[in-house]
Write a protein that holds these residues in place. Structure first.
Motif, short mmCIF file in Angstrom:
data_model
loop_
_atom_site.label_atom_id
_atom_site.label_comp_id
_atom_site.label_asym_id
_atom_site.label_seq_id
_atom_site.Cartn_x
_atom_site.Cartn_y
_atom_site.Cartn_z
N ASN A 70 71.41 58.53 65.47
CA ASN A 70 70.32 59.43 65.09
C ASN A 70 69.22 59.40 66.14
N ALA A 71 68.87 58.21 66.61
CA ALA A 71 67.83 58.09 67.64
C ALA A 71 68.25 58.81 68.92
N ARG A 72 69.51 58.70 69.28
CA ARG A 72 70.00 59.36 70.49
C ARG A 72 69.87 60.88 70.38
N ARG A 73 70.17 61.42 69.22
CA ARG A 73 70.05 62.87 69.03
C ARG A 73 68.58 63.30 69.10
N ILE A 74 67.70 62.47 68.57
CA ILE A 74 66.27 62.78 68.62
C ILE A 74 65.78 62.80 70.07
N VAL A 75 66.15 61.78 70.84
CA VAL A 75 65.73 61.70 72.24
C VAL A 75 66.23 62.92 73.01
N THR A 76 67.45 63.36 72.72
CA THR A 76 68.03 64.51 73.41
C THR A 76 67.32 65.81 73.02
N ALA A 77 66.80 65.86 71.79
CA ALA A 77 66.23 67.10 71.27
C ALA A 77 64.81 67.37 71.77
N VAL A 78 64.10 66.34 72.20
CA VAL A 78 62.69 66.52 72.59
C VAL A 78 62.43 65.93 73.97
N ASP A 79 61.50 66.54 74.68
CA ASP A 79 61.11 66.02 75.99
C ASP A 79 59.81 65.24 75.87
N LEU A 80 59.82 64.29 74.94
CA LEU A 80 58.65 63.46 74.68
C LEU A 80 59.10 62.01 74.54
N PRO A 81 58.20 61.05 74.74
CA PRO A 81 58.55 59.66 74.45
C PRO A 81 58.90 59.50 72.98
N VAL A 82 59.94 58.73 72.69
CA VAL A 82 60.37 58.48 71.32
C VAL A 82 60.34 56.99 71.04
N THR A 83 59.66 56.61 69.96
CA THR A 83 59.65 55.22 69.55
C THR A 83 60.41 55.07 68.24
N LEU A 84 61.16 54.00 68.14
CA LEU A 84 62.09 53.77 67.04
C LEU A 84 61.56 52.72 66.07
N ASP A 85 61.52 53.06 64.79
CA ASP A 85 61.23 52.05 63.77
C ASP A 85 62.51 51.24 63.59
N PHE A 86 62.54 50.05 64.17
CA PHE A 86 63.75 49.24 64.23
C PHE A 86 63.75 48.14 63.19
N GLU A 87 62.82 48.20 62.23
CA GLU A 87 62.72 47.23 61.14
C GLU A 87 62.79 45.79 61.69
N GLY A 88 63.80 45.02 61.29
CA GLY A 88 63.93 43.64 61.76
C GLY A 88 64.92 43.49 62.90
#
Length: 257
Positions: A70-88
Protein backbone atom coordinates in the motif's frame (compact mmCIF):
# COMPACT_ATOMS: atom_id res chain seq x y z
CA UNK A 1 17.65 6.70 -4.39
CA UNK A 2 18.87 10.27 -4.93
CA UNK A 3 15.26 11.44 -5.35
CA UNK A 4 14.30 9.62 -2.16
CA UNK A 5 17.16 11.26 -0.29
CA UNK A 6 16.12 14.68 -1.59
CA UNK A 7 12.54 14.06 -0.48
CA UNK A 8 13.73 12.93 2.95
CA UNK A 9 15.74 16.11 3.36
CA UNK A 10 12.84 18.24 2.16
CA UNK A 11 10.47 16.51 4.56
CA UNK A 12 12.75 17.08 7.54
CA UNK A 13 13.05 20.76 6.63
CA UNK A 14 9.27 21.18 6.87
CA UNK A 15 9.42 20.68 10.64
CA UNK A 16 9.77 24.13 12.18
CA UNK A 17 8.87 25.08 15.73
CA UNK A 18 6.15 27.68 15.58
CA UNK A 19 5.43 27.02 11.90
CA UNK A 20 4.10 23.46 11.91
CA UNK A 21 3.80 21.24 8.89
CA UNK A 22 0.22 19.97 8.50
CA UNK A 23 -0.17 16.27 7.75
CA UNK A 24 -3.73 15.31 6.84
CA UNK A 25 -3.44 11.56 7.18
CA UNK A 26 -4.46 9.31 4.30
CA UNK A 27 -4.92 5.58 3.76
CA UNK A 28 -4.41 4.71 0.09
CA UNK A 29 -3.22 6.08 -3.25
CA UNK A 30 -6.55 7.69 -4.03
CA UNK A 31 -6.82 9.58 -0.75
CA UNK A 32 -3.14 10.57 -1.07
CA UNK A 33 -3.83 12.08 -4.47
CA UNK A 34 -6.82 14.03 -3.16
CA UNK A 35 -4.88 15.45 -0.21
CA UNK A 36 -1.92 16.22 -2.45
CA UNK A 37 -4.17 18.12 -4.87
CA UNK A 38 -5.56 20.08 -1.91
CA UNK A 39 -2.12 21.59 -1.31
CA UNK A 40 -0.31 19.21 1.03
CA UNK A 41 3.45 19.63 1.36
CA UNK A 42 3.85 15.99 2.39
CA UNK A 43 1.76 12.85 2.71
CA UNK A 44 1.36 10.79 5.88
CA UNK A 45 -0.38 7.47 6.30
CA UNK A 46 -2.31 6.60 9.44
CA UNK A 47 -2.04 3.03 10.68
CA UNK A 48 -5.69 2.75 11.72
CA UNK A 49 -7.14 4.11 8.46
CA UNK A 50 -4.80 1.97 6.34
CA UNK A 51 -5.80 -1.15 8.26
CA UNK A 52 -9.52 -0.42 8.43
CA UNK A 53 -9.74 0.51 4.74
CA UNK A 54 -8.49 -2.99 3.95
CA UNK A 55 -10.68 -4.82 6.45
CA UNK A 56 -8.26 -5.14 9.37
CA UNK A 57 -8.17 -3.74 12.88
CA UNK A 58 -5.46 -1.34 14.03
CA UNK A 59 -2.40 -2.63 15.87
CA UNK A 60 -0.33 -4.40 13.20
CA UNK A 61 -3.26 -6.62 12.23
CA UNK A 62 -2.76 -5.78 8.58
CA UNK A 63 0.14 -7.96 7.35
CA UNK A 64 3.35 -6.01 6.89
CA UNK A 65 3.60 -7.04 3.23
CA UNK A 66 0.14 -5.60 2.59
CA UNK A 67 1.00 -2.38 4.44
CA UNK A 68 4.20 -1.98 2.45
CA UNK A 69 2.50 -2.73 -0.87
CA UNK A 70 0.00 0.00 0.00
CA UNK A 71 2.83 2.40 0.86
CA UNK A 72 4.52 1.66 -2.46
CA UNK A 73 1.35 2.52 -4.38
CA UNK A 74 1.02 5.77 -2.42
CA UNK A 75 4.61 6.79 -3.16
CA UNK A 76 4.04 6.07 -6.86
CA UNK A 77 0.81 8.07 -6.93
CA UNK A 78 2.17 11.37 -5.56
CA UNK A 79 5.26 13.48 -6.16
CA UNK A 80 5.56 14.40 -2.49
CA UNK A 81 7.49 13.04 0.49
CA UNK A 82 5.57 10.17 2.10
CA UNK A 83 5.91 9.16 5.73
CA UNK A 84 4.66 5.80 6.95
CA UNK A 85 2.90 5.09 10.23
CA UNK A 86 4.88 1.92 10.97
CA UNK A 87 3.42 1.31 14.45
CA UNK A 88 5.95 -0.92 16.28
CA UNK A 89 7.89 -1.80 13.10
CA UNK A 90 6.37 -5.30 13.22
CA UNK A 91 9.18 -6.45 15.52
CA UNK A 92 10.18 -6.46 19.15
CA UNK A 93 13.91 -7.23 18.80
CA UNK A 94 16.36 -4.63 17.51
CA UNK A 95 17.47 -6.72 14.54
CA UNK A 96 13.88 -7.07 13.39
CA UNK A 97 13.28 -3.33 13.76
CA UNK A 98 16.35 -2.48 11.66
CA UNK A 99 15.55 -5.06 9.00
CA UNK A 100 11.91 -4.02 8.68
CA UNK A 101 12.82 -0.34 8.48
CA UNK A 102 15.10 -1.15 5.55
CA UNK A 103 12.31 -3.12 3.86
CA UNK A 104 9.92 -0.21 4.34
CA UNK A 105 12.38 2.26 2.83
CA UNK A 106 12.45 0.15 -0.33
CA UNK A 107 8.89 1.38 -0.98
CA UNK A 108 10.19 4.94 -1.32
CA UNK A 109 8.87 6.37 1.96
CA UNK A 110 11.08 8.90 3.72
CA UNK A 111 9.92 8.68 7.32
CA UNK A 112 8.23 6.66 10.04
CA UNK A 113 5.99 6.99 13.03
CA UNK A 114 7.47 4.54 15.52
CA UNK A 115 5.62 3.95 18.77
CA UNK A 116 6.74 2.86 22.24
CA UNK A 117 3.60 0.88 23.07
CA UNK A 118 4.07 -2.88 23.04
CA UNK A 119 1.69 -3.75 20.24
CA UNK A 120 -1.19 -5.94 21.39
CA UNK A 121 -0.92 -4.78 25.00
CA UNK A 122 -1.63 -1.64 27.01
CA UNK A 123 1.98 -1.45 28.21
CA UNK A 124 4.87 0.68 27.03
CA UNK A 125 8.41 -0.47 26.48
CA UNK A 126 10.65 0.85 29.22
CA UNK A 127 12.78 3.81 28.17
CA UNK A 128 16.00 1.83 27.79
CA UNK A 129 14.39 -0.82 25.60
CA UNK A 130 12.65 1.68 23.36
CA UNK A 131 15.81 3.77 23.11
CA UNK A 132 17.58 0.68 21.77
CA UNK A 133 14.74 0.10 19.30
CA UNK A 134 14.90 3.68 18.04
CA UNK A 135 18.66 3.36 17.67
CA UNK A 136 18.17 0.15 15.69
CA UNK A 137 15.74 1.89 13.36
CA UNK A 138 18.20 4.73 12.83
CA UNK A 139 20.99 2.27 12.10
CA UNK A 140 18.76 0.45 9.64
CA UNK A 141 17.96 3.70 7.84
CA UNK A 142 21.61 4.70 7.78
CA UNK A 143 22.56 1.33 6.34
CA UNK A 144 19.99 1.88 3.60
CA UNK A 145 21.52 5.27 2.85
CA UNK A 146 18.30 7.20 3.53
CA UNK A 147 18.17 10.03 6.12
CA UNK A 148 14.66 8.98 7.14
CA UNK A 149 12.65 11.06 9.59
CA UNK A 150 11.96 8.93 12.66
CA UNK A 151 8.99 10.39 14.50
CA UNK A 152 9.34 8.67 17.87
CA UNK A 153 5.92 8.35 19.43
CA UNK A 154 5.01 7.92 23.08
CA UNK A 155 1.58 6.65 24.08
CA UNK A 156 1.76 8.01 27.63
CA UNK A 157 -1.05 10.48 27.04
CA UNK A 158 -3.25 8.22 24.94
CA UNK A 159 -3.36 5.77 27.84
CA UNK A 160 -4.96 8.32 30.17
CA UNK A 161 -7.93 10.66 29.99
CA UNK A 162 -6.94 14.23 29.07
CA UNK A 163 -8.17 15.64 32.40
CA UNK A 164 -5.68 13.39 34.22
CA UNK A 165 -2.62 14.56 32.26
CA UNK A 166 -0.18 16.15 34.67
CA UNK A 167 3.42 17.19 35.24
CA UNK A 168 4.43 13.67 36.30
CA UNK A 169 3.33 12.26 32.95
CA UNK A 170 5.05 15.11 31.18
CA UNK A 171 8.29 14.45 33.06
CA UNK A 172 8.12 10.86 31.80
CA UNK A 173 7.49 12.09 28.25
CA UNK A 174 10.40 14.53 28.43
CA UNK A 175 12.72 11.77 29.63
CA UNK A 176 11.60 9.61 26.73
CA UNK A 177 12.08 12.46 24.26
CA UNK A 178 15.67 12.91 25.45
CA UNK A 179 16.41 9.19 25.26
CA UNK A 180 14.89 8.85 21.81
CA UNK A 181 16.78 11.93 20.60
CA UNK A 182 20.02 10.42 21.87
CA UNK A 183 19.17 7.26 19.91
CA UNK A 184 18.71 9.15 16.64
CA UNK A 185 15.04 10.14 16.56
CA UNK A 186 14.17 13.09 14.34
CA UNK A 187 10.95 14.15 16.04
CA UNK A 188 8.79 13.43 19.08
CA UNK A 189 5.10 12.55 18.80
CA UNK A 190 2.80 12.92 21.82
CA UNK A 191 -0.69 11.90 20.60
CA UNK A 192 -3.52 12.62 23.00
CA UNK A 193 -1.83 15.60 24.66
CA UNK A 194 -4.19 18.59 24.59
CA UNK A 195 -3.30 20.77 27.58
CA UNK A 196 -1.73 24.01 26.34
CA UNK A 197 0.60 24.41 29.29
CA UNK A 198 1.91 20.86 29.01
CA UNK A 199 2.35 21.15 25.25
CA UNK A 200 4.31 24.39 25.67
CA UNK A 201 6.55 22.84 28.31
CA UNK A 202 7.18 19.79 26.14
CA UNK A 203 8.16 21.96 23.17
CA UNK A 204 10.48 24.00 25.37
CA UNK A 205 12.11 20.93 26.90
CA UNK A 206 13.35 19.22 23.73
CA UNK A 207 15.22 20.18 20.60
CA UNK A 208 13.18 17.61 18.68
CA UNK A 209 10.26 18.98 16.66
CA UNK A 210 7.08 18.07 18.52
CA UNK A 211 4.08 16.47 16.79
CA UNK A 212 0.57 16.90 18.21
CA UNK A 213 -2.50 15.19 16.76
CA UNK A 214 -5.59 17.28 16.03
CA UNK A 215 -8.15 15.21 17.89
CA UNK A 216 -11.40 16.81 19.08
CA UNK A 217 -10.61 19.19 21.93
CA UNK A 218 -7.03 19.84 20.83
CA UNK A 219 -6.04 23.52 20.49
CA UNK A 220 -6.35 24.91 16.96
CA UNK A 221 -3.46 25.24 14.52
CA UNK A 222 -2.68 28.87 15.38
CA UNK A 223 -2.56 28.11 19.10
CA UNK A 224 -0.39 25.02 18.64
CA UNK A 225 2.00 27.04 16.49
CA UNK A 226 2.28 29.64 19.23
CA UNK A 227 3.10 26.90 21.74
CA UNK A 228 6.05 25.77 19.60
CA UNK A 229 4.58 22.72 17.87
CA UNK A 230 6.37 21.76 14.64
CA UNK A 231 4.02 19.13 13.22
CA UNK A 232 0.25 18.67 13.34
CA UNK A 233 -1.27 15.43 12.13
CA UNK A 234 -4.85 14.22 11.96
CA UNK A 235 -4.55 10.47 12.50
CA UNK A 236 -7.82 8.56 11.98
CA UNK A 237 -10.03 11.68 12.02
CA UNK A 238 -10.26 12.19 8.21
CA UNK A 239 -11.08 8.53 7.61
CA UNK A 240 -13.77 8.47 10.28
CA UNK A 241 -15.30 11.68 8.95
CA UNK A 242 -15.26 10.27 5.42
CA UNK A 243 -16.99 7.08 6.59
CA UNK A 244 -19.63 9.10 8.40
CA UNK A 245 -20.33 11.13 5.26
CA UNK A 246 -20.43 7.99 3.11
CA UNK A 247 -22.85 6.24 5.43
CA UNK A 248 -25.16 9.25 5.54
CA UNK A 249 -25.15 9.55 1.76
CA UNK A 250 -25.92 5.85 1.44
CA UNK A 251 -28.83 6.13 3.87
CA UNK A 252 -30.29 8.92 1.79
CA UNK A 253 -29.86 6.89 -1.39
CA UNK A 254 -31.65 3.90 0.13
CA UNK A 255 -34.68 5.92 1.20
CA UNK A 256 -37.72 5.00 -0.87
CA UNK A 257 -40.36 7.39 0.49
Amino acid sequence: MSNQITKAESFAALHKKGDPVILYNIWDAGSAGAVGDAGAKAIATGSAPVAMAQGFGDGQNIPMDAALDNARRIVTAVDLPVTLDFEGAYAEDVLGVATNAQRALETGVVGFNFEDQIVGTSDLYDIETQEARVRAMREGCDAAGIPAFINARTDIFLKAKPDTHDDTMLDDAIARAQAYADAGASGFFAPGLKNEGLIARLCESTDLPVNIIALPGTPDTKTLAGLGVARISYGPVPYRQMLGWLQEQAKQAFQTD
